[in-house]
Design a protein around this motif. Structure first.
Motif, PDB file in Angstrom:
ATOM      1  N   ARG A  10       0.823  -1.174  -0.045  1.00 32.16           N
ATOM      2  CA  ARG A  10      -0.018   0.117  -0.186  1.00 32.16           C
ATOM      3  C   ARG A  10       0.898   1.290  -0.167  1.00 32.16           C
ATOM      4  O   ARG A  10       2.036   1.306   0.437  1.00 32.16           O
ATOM      5  N   ALA A  96      -6.976  -0.382  -1.346  1.00 38.05           N
ATOM      6  CA  ALA A  96      -6.180  -0.063  -0.074  1.00 38.05           C
ATOM      7  C   ALA A  96      -7.026  -0.127   1.122  1.00 38.05           C
ATOM      8  O   ALA A  96      -6.828   0.547   1.943  1.00 38.05           O
ATOM      9  N   TYR A 103      -4.789   6.908  -1.349  1.00 40.33           N
ATOM     10  CA  TYR A 103      -3.771   5.609  -1.333  1.00 40.33           C
ATOM     11  C   TYR A 103      -4.394   4.457  -2.104  1.00 40.33           C
ATOM     12  O   TYR A 103      -5.641   4.364  -2.600  1.00 40.33           O
ATOM     13  N   GLY A 105      -3.535   0.082  -3.441  1.00 42.13           N
ATOM     14  CA  GLY A 105      -2.410  -1.088  -2.908  1.00 42.13           C
ATOM     15  C   GLY A 105      -2.577  -2.379  -3.739  1.00 42.13           C
ATOM     16  O   GLY A 105      -3.501  -2.277  -4.763  1.00 42.13           O
ATOM     17  N   THR A 425      -0.033  -0.055   7.139  1.00 42.69           N
ATOM     18  CA  THR A 425      -0.600   0.470   6.042  1.00 42.69           C
ATOM     19  C   THR A 425      -0.221   1.946   5.795  1.00 42.69           C
ATOM     20  O   THR A 425      -0.764   2.476   4.932  1.00 42.69           O
TER      21      THR A 425
END
Length: 458
Positions: A10, A96, A103, A105, A425
């Motif tokens: 992430r 994410a 963000y 991921g 994260t």
């Protein structure tokens, strides 16, 4: 780019996580998978603004190492996992989860529909960091195809796995808040087909998350709480961005603490001799339920990857693990699938309400003996992060509490506990505390929060 933290890769897009990073991760994963005989991978995403870009990058990386791609579009992470298990192919999820909109991921799933274990992730990480991917010739590159109906098939599987008749007979009104995330394409339909009267809020897929932040914590659920009260709903259900979590609001519009919901679900599922897997920040509510059932509690570092790995290990030795999870709404029922699934968790909670014939507030009240506090302290650099952890260590060593370092520093004072650890994260140190009174929980949180909140480095 942070490689395979507690819940995959992430970062802030085009800063910590670029399209090139997505390609590199996909090439490394595809190379390892292909060496094991895999020639097809499913790719899906949540609703984030940057999802299409990163899906394209990941698909290109997979194709370059000779892997074909099934593009599922927007589905919850558990929807991708259901597809992976059904089709017998690994999966790559662009999400994410609960992180803010900037963000995104990548999470990797095996052909059994379960997150990859640590050793498999380490093999992929080694390929990513130390070896070049095995790119194929131009005439062997993979192809992409769009797959329709993955979301519908996932809902069909959910319906087959729960007591649809009992829930329908209870005539529950459920207010569903997908938070503009991937659950918007499945959860409203699921609860309607389950026989509930469904009201929705923040149910339009939107990667800017205009109604609320993706994390379903109490401070973000004011709209849902008011909506439940205004619509006379029996239950409010809130998801995170990829809908693998569920947090509840009772019929009065009050937040149901995630630890209380997990305790209620565990109490319903446990028999003597069973084992529950949870993280080091497990609520005392869960500890009490486990002890009352004559079961065992196995604690792991925080994060779904660690919990899934522990469940696998226990099942391999013949242990019975009917339920696992954390108080953040991420609950697993291994008999269904070793995966967090917000819709399935909510359905199990509805089953519980239907069987008990009592409101959500009464069910939650059985587990309201504790108060939880969580605070986040942001850091700007690795040096600041290390200085903050050093300060926490000093504070822990100076305390009179029992210390557990499974993940960060957990201090148990007998009448309450506190925990400080760096997030896997986000660039924050999280401080958790729990006690029987709000004042005591705040006091315990203050001790570690004050130790780190003033840390600065030049």
């Amino acid at each position: 780019m942070r490689v395979f933290g507690s819940s995959g890769v992430r970062g802030v897009v085009n800063d910590d996580l670029t399209p090139g990073d997505a390609t590199d991760v996909a090439q490394a994963a595809g190379t390892v998978w292909r060496a094991g005989g895999v020639d097809r991978v499913a790719v899906a995403r949540d609703t984030r603004r940057t999802g299409p870009m990163l899906v394209d990058s990941a698909a290109s990386g997979l194709a370059s190492v000779g892997v074909d791609i099934d593009r599922l579009g927007v589905v919850p992470t558990p929807g991708l996992q259901a597809y992976a298990e059904r089709e017998g192919v690994p999966g790559l999820m662009v999400t994410a989860s609960h992180n803010p909109p900037e963000y995104n991921g990548i999470k990797l799933v095996g052909a059994d529909g379960v997150e990859l274990p640590r050793e498999r992730l380490e093999a992929i990480e080694s390929r990513l960091l130390d070896e070049a991917p095995h790119r194929v010739g131009w005439d062997e590159t993979g192809t992409s195809r769009s797959v329709d109906g993955a979301a519908r098939a996932y809902v069909d599987e959910l319906l087959a796995a729960v007591d649809r008749e009992a829930v329908a007979e209870a005539e529950l009104t459920v207010a569903v808040d997908p938070g503009h995330g991937a659950g918007a394409v499945t959860s409203p339909d699921f609860f309607r087909r389950l026989g509930c009267r469904v009201k929705t809020i923040h149910a339009q897929p939107d990667g800017h998350f205009p109604g609320r932040d993706p994390e379903p914590v109490e401070s973000n659920l004011g709209d849902l709480r008011r909506f439940v009260h205004a619509t006379d709903a029996d239950l409010g259900v809130a998801h995170d961005g990829d809908a693998d979590r569920a947090i509840f609001v009772d019929e009065r519009g009050d937040h149901v603490e995630g630890g209380a919901a997990l305790a209620a679900l565990a109490a319903d599922a446990l028999d003597e001799g069973d084992t529950v897997v949870s993280a080091v920040n497990a609520s005392q509510r869960l500890v009490d339920v486990v002890e009352a059932a004559g079961a065992e509690l196995s604690l792991t570092p925080i994060g779904s990857t660690y919990i899934v790995s522990r469940i696998r290990d226990l099942l391999a030795t013949g242990e019975s693990v009917p339920v696992a999870g954390e108080g953040n709404g991420g609950v697993l029922f291994p008999g269904y699938r070793i995966a967090r699934d917000g819709a399935y968790t909510a359905a199990r909670f509805c089953e519980l309400l239907a069987r008990r014939g009592e409101p959500a507030s009464a069910l939650a009240a059985r587990y309201d003996d504790y108060v939880n506090v969580r605070r986040d302290v942001a850091y700007d650099s690795e040096r600041q992060r290390e200085a903050m952890l050093d300060a926490i260590e000093r504070a822990a060593e100076e305390s009179v509490a029992e210390l557990d370092t499974t993940d960060g520093y957990r201090l148990d004072y007998g009448d309450g506990w506190t925990l400080a650890r760096p997030s896997g994260t986000e660039p924050v140190v999280r401080v958790y505390a729990e006690a029987r009174s709000a004042d005591r929980a705040e006091d315990l949180a203050d001790r570690l929060h004050d130790a780190v909140s003033g840390i600065r480095v030049d």
